[in-house]
Design a protein around this motif. Structure first.
Motif, mmCIF file in Angstrom:
data_model
loop_
_atom_site.group_PDB
_atom_site.id
_atom_site.type_symbol
_atom_site.label_atom_id
_atom_site.label_comp_id
_atom_site.label_asym_id
_atom_site.label_seq_id
_atom_site.Cartn_x
_atom_site.Cartn_y
_atom_site.Cartn_z
ATOM 1 N N PHE A 1 26.373 32.812 -18.437
ATOM 2 C CA PHE A 1 26.692 33.564 -17.227
ATOM 3 C C PHE A 1 26.845 35.023 -17.615
ATOM 4 O O PHE A 1 27.584 35.359 -18.541
ATOM 5 N N ALA B 1 11.926 42.031 -15.800
ATOM 6 C CA ALA B 1 12.615 41.856 -17.081
ATOM 7 C C ALA B 1 11.896 40.847 -17.951
ATOM 8 O O ALA B 1 11.776 41.024 -19.169
ATOM 9 N N ILE C 1 13.864 23.387 -18.929
ATOM 10 C CA ILE C 1 14.586 24.322 -18.087
ATOM 11 C C ILE C 1 15.709 24.877 -18.931
ATOM 12 O O ILE C 1 16.504 24.149 -19.488
ATOM 13 N N ALA D 1 10.619 41.444 -21.697
ATOM 14 C CA ALA D 1 11.154 40.656 -22.813
ATOM 15 C C ALA D 1 10.075 39.833 -23.498
ATOM 16 O O ALA D 1 10.021 39.762 -24.727
ATOM 17 N N GLU E 1 8.968 30.361 -14.257
ATOM 18 C CA GLU E 1 9.561 30.919 -13.043
ATOM 19 C C GLU E 1 11.041 31.098 -13.324
ATOM 20 O O GLU E 1 11.648 30.325 -14.058
ATOM 21 N N ASN E 2 11.614 32.135 -12.741
ATOM 22 C CA ASN E 2 13.025 32.439 -12.934
ATOM 23 C C ASN E 2 13.783 32.171 -11.652
ATOM 24 O O ASN E 2 13.485 32.768 -10.627
ATOM 25 N N ILE E 3 14.735 31.268 -11.732
ATOM 26 C CA ILE E 3 15.607 31.038 -10.589
ATOM 27 C C ILE E 3 16.924 31.711 -10.946
ATOM 28 O O ILE E 3 17.592 31.307 -11.880
ATOM 29 N N GLN E 4 17.228 32.789 -10.235
ATOM 30 C CA GLN E 4 18.455 33.519 -10.565
ATOM 31 C C GLN E 4 19.495 33.250 -9.501
ATOM 32 O O GLN E 4 19.216 33.322 -8.310
ATOM 33 N N ARG E 5 20.680 32.929 -9.949
ATOM 34 C CA ARG E 5 21.737 32.562 -9.027
ATOM 35 C C ARG E 5 22.925 33.486 -9.228
ATOM 36 O O ARG E 5 23.353 33.714 -10.346
ATOM 37 N N GLU E 6 23.469 33.982 -8.107
ATOM 38 C CA GLU E 6 24.654 34.829 -8.184
ATOM 39 C C GLU E 6 25.906 33.990 -7.958
ATOM 40 O O GLU E 6 25.895 33.064 -7.141
ATOM 41 N N TRP E 7 26.972 34.304 -8.658
ATOM 42 C CA TRP E 7 28.247 33.611 -8.492
ATOM 43 C C TRP E 7 29.285 34.538 -7.869
ATOM 44 O O TRP E 7 29.245 35.749 -8.055
ATOM 45 N N ARG F 1 30.749 24.329 -18.825
ATOM 46 C CA ARG F 1 29.404 24.897 -18.895
ATOM 47 C C ARG F 1 28.349 23.848 -18.578
ATOM 48 O O ARG F 1 28.554 22.665 -18.779
ATOM 49 N N HIS G 1 19.060 27.088 -19.478
ATOM 50 C CA HIS G 1 20.217 27.866 -19.032
ATOM 51 C C HIS G 1 20.997 28.186 -20.281
ATOM 52 O O HIS G 1 21.170 27.347 -21.134
ATOM 53 N N THR G 2 21.501 29.378 -20.424
ATOM 54 C CA THR G 2 22.358 29.585 -21.571
ATOM 55 C C THR G 2 23.704 30.189 -21.244
ATOM 56 O O THR G 2 24.672 29.879 -21.912
ATOM 57 N N PRO H 1 15.639 35.381 -24.559
ATOM 58 C CA PRO H 1 14.984 36.583 -24.027
ATOM 59 C C PRO H 1 15.225 36.773 -22.530
ATOM 60 O O PRO H 1 15.412 37.889 -22.064
ATOM 61 N N ALA I 1 16.676 40.130 -21.224
ATOM 62 C CA ALA I 1 15.867 40.849 -20.247
ATOM 63 C C ALA I 1 16.715 41.269 -19.053
ATOM 64 O O ALA I 1 16.555 42.366 -18.516
ATOM 65 N N THR I 2 17.622 40.402 -18.630
ATOM 66 C CA THR I 2 18.483 40.744 -17.493
ATOM 67 C C THR I 2 19.367 41.939 -17.823
ATOM 68 O O THR I 2 19.581 42.822 -16.990
ATOM 69 N N VAL J 1 27.870 38.656 -10.942
ATOM 70 C CA VAL J 1 27.777 37.591 -11.947
ATOM 71 C C VAL J 1 26.514 36.795 -11.654
ATOM 72 O O VAL J 1 26.337 36.295 -10.546
ATOM 73 N N VAL J 2 25.626 36.693 -12.638
ATOM 74 C CA VAL J 2 24.379 35.951 -12.420
ATOM 75 C C VAL J 2 24.140 34.953 -13.543
ATOM 76 O O VAL J 2 24.637 35.091 -14.651
ATOM 77 N N GLU J 3 23.378 33.923 -13.189
ATOM 78 C CA GLU J 3 22.854 33.051 -14.233
ATOM 79 C C GLU J 3 21.358 32.902 -13.974
ATOM 80 O O GLU J 3 20.911 32.918 -12.826
ATOM 81 N N ASN J 4 20.607 32.770 -15.036
ATOM 82 C CA ASN J 4 19.159 32.639 -14.942
ATOM 83 C C ASN J 4 18.746 31.239 -15.344
ATOM 84 O O ASN J 4 19.030 30.804 -16.453
ATOM 85 N N ILE J 5 18.127 30.550 -14.419
ATOM 86 C CA ILE J 5 17.570 29.245 -14.738
ATOM 87 C C ILE J 5 16.069 29.453 -14.854
ATOM 88 O O ILE J 5 15.416 29.802 -13.878
ATOM 89 N N GLN J 6 15.562 29.316 -16.067
ATOM 90 C CA GLN J 6 14.134 29.578 -16.263
ATOM 91 C C GLN J 6 13.417 28.254 -16.483
ATOM 92 O O GLN J 6 13.863 27.417 -17.245
ATOM 93 N N ARG J 7 12.337 28.090 -15.766
ATOM 94 C CA ARG J 7 11.617 26.839 -15.832
ATOM 95 C C ARG J 7 10.181 27.085 -16.253
ATOM 96 O O ARG J 7 9.523 27.975 -15.721
ATOM 97 N N PRO K 1 28.810 31.963 -22.363
ATOM 98 C CA PRO K 1 28.312 30.588 -22.246
ATOM 99 C C PRO K 1 29.112 29.757 -21.244
ATOM 100 O O PRO K 1 28.565 28.876 -20.596
#
Lengths: 241, 241, 241, 241
Positions: free
Chosen positions: C234, D76, C229, D80, D209-215, B223, C231-232, C72, C76-77, C207-213, C185
């Motif tokens: 997937f 979202a 930033i 949220a 800002e949300n950076i969303q990444r697909e796997w 992770r 990340h928590t 959140p 939210a996703t 499958v997504v992950e959200n990187i929030q900044r 996680p």
């Protein structure tokens, strides 16, 4: 001989790498080969071009690379994390297109690069010639199968499908404190590799990925370029103890 | 003289850079100075340490830097994007802690670095000594006010609060096709700089930011490390025409 | 009863959620409990506070959650991707702190949440009370072991260590086209789960992950907040066919 | 009437939203309109399709949106962060395609949406009809010019080129503690807006800002999808005091 040329059309910059032995045909018109050395270049359509000698990086950006290319941002991480410099001996496997070996050679004393697929060796040879790289020694050897004979290397770089299979054959090359850095498109490759590093005498393990984002700026427009976020792989860094 | 030492306690690796002229006191016990050259080092508590000669990067990671430090990932981008190599002449302003100038010097032929704040020049001098950097020339000059006298530079690097103010004094240093690369903690700095590049004869503009993420891997645990995502600045890249 | 209060000290905003049954002690002074309903609140040190009724989100941000909290942005996703709404029936496992079930309940018709660890059920009960959530039904059941009895659910959410073990017991709850969304996680959990989705009748996998900044903006200062930033995990999304 | 249908061809899932009043022609063959209600659907080429009733989100993903669309990940975040729920009154400007207003309406009690460009109002009307949204009230009004008459709103959303110009006309709608959330494609818009929030009585400012990444995951292949990282805008969040 090559030249880098560029012009500005409608506020946008276009650039080309041209072969100065031939006339160059572009949408903006034709440039005659005898004009490349003029201070001001104009096409037959009257568009003015700027011209300069290409640097290593201009040529590098032109070489053909495969589908899962390693980007400058990741090569840069290898250089920065290892402290590679002109005293460094590097072992590189596999050679692939020769792109990584060439870039490392620009900063190292000598690079020994290993691959046993004839099609790779042929492409890599052309890459080294095109870039004028002299300090790379190519070895036709399968690093999964046979120990690498180099001693006291400062850095081993791996760009292999199963890098863990090469470990027993490359770690003995490294001097104490030397770096092993492996580039992995898949996180699962990084996982399999990391889990056997310690038993191969490698410690101080770090795994990073670089997400590089380009921005668009003109006047009050300031935003990330759409779709211009590059990820290519997971970089595993460890040191020989 | 320095040595890098490390031990493994409870599965975690701890590393130190030690001064070999003195005994070293750590939680794991004391190492006597006469023991640093032994093949196997043990503290008085019986903890075994591994030991190796520190490389440039081990020393580099120890130098004191200010609040908004430029990280290796960003220095790496400068090296990779510019194709900097041992033939390159670099102009660097401002010197600051000397960290960037030192790293560039490792890869360049010569680095001329400019700053006019005495406290910076003093810190930088110590940095160059500590890292053993020889090919950096320090100039006590305010680049906002006076033209830089270097000619035919391959690369100009700017790490200044108002980089646009330095443009008229540094672009004349660059050879045709040479790179100007500015590091900006603020996107607003990047904006103000980019908007005046063209009128200063700089084209092929690119603005990037590097988001580097560390991963944690052991066994089935795979992770991103919590809170270990580094961003430091926006890098503006352009070329002299 | 609670109130949200805030004041501005030296240009920075501080906010608190206070229990209106007691005096509130803060660095800025003491607020007497009888003052909370006044239009203008002042501490004994003369600092003025603004005061308003806390919303769901103010309370939500106060609940105690475990180490690997779902943020959140990830909740939210789930809401956005599933199109969850006030006609929706949700199955949630495991309950954990009850945070996710509460947030989903705010947007759904009914949430059935499953857990069999007494310490979780106790914490979750307090969460539902604190947030005033009424449309959650808590079931003391191990979803690894026993089929979930709910029918025609629109959404199944999984926040489990081994979500793939629950699949045979939860997919039968979903109506055709219903969503299964699992929060992981570890990327390895996502991998193990995704690889068995299809054989459990789940398709349209994403499958997504959200990187929030977070960004810091004041005047001309515009930069990403250092270290902010997040990340928590997937998020695996699939649909019942 | 619409149906969502999907089939698996060569291991890849294809999905369509179809109008059940007409035969459906696809590369996989033709489906006759009288077959859509059958339990098993087969095309004239014998390819089997799965079929289910589309949910809100299936329809939402089909609506036409302009160039700089707000993605579900950003919608979202609005939901949220604001704790929007079925008791909430929302003011939305400008309406644009109606996408945001529709999504908020799914979770709110009532949404008042403002725009004064006829082409937007027309598109938005079709969006509301297509999605079956009933609790949106459309107002033909320029929020730069005239105060919005709604009182005690829980949330104001702004998706405007110059959101700061609307502030004096929308903040009076908000109840104490209510949220103002503005979506900005440009960081410079976020900057200009943030710098006038406080003087308009808005505090607790946050910019994300949300950076969303697909796997991509199948078997041992686990890697970020190439080029599938989405960024669309900077979200400014503040609260009325």
């Amino acid at each position: 001989m090559a030249k880098k040329i560029l012009c500005t059309v409608d506020g946008e910059v276009k650039s080309y790498l041209v072969d100065t032995a031939k006339d160059f045909h572009t949408k903006e018109g034709i440039i005659k080969k005898e004009d490349f050395n003029k201070k001001v270049i104009k096409t037959n359509k009257g568009i003015q071009f700027y011209c300069f000698d290409p640097t290593f990086i201009d040529l590098f950006n032109k070489i053909k690379r495969g589908a899962q290319i390693m980007l400058p941002k990741d090569i840069a991480t290898i250089i920065a994390e290892s402290g590679l410099n002109n005293q460094s001996i590097v072992v590189d496997a596999g050679t692939g297109s020769g792109a990584l070996a060439s870039f490392l050679a620009l900063h190292a004393k000598k690079v020994y690069t290993f691959d046993n697929r004839p099609e790779h060796l042929e492409v890599a040879k052309k890459t080294f010639e095109f870039l004028g790289v002299k300090n790379v020694v190519v070895k036709d050897q399968d690093v999964y199968e046979k120990k690498v004979a180099v001693k006291n290397a400062d850095l081993v770089t791996l760009d292999l499908r199963e890098p863990w299979r090469a470990l027993p054959n490359v770690t003995s090359c490294l001097k104490k404190g030397g770096f092993l850095i492996a580039y992995n498109p898949q996180i699962t490759q990084a996982q399999e590799l990391v889990n056997v590093l310690e038993k191969n005498g490698l410690l101080l393990i770090k795994v990073v990925e670089n997400i590089q984002r380009e921005w668009e700026i003109y006047g009050q427009v300031v935003r990330p370029k759409f779709g211009r976020i590059a990820h290519t792989g997971f970089i595993v860094i460890a040191r020989k103890i």
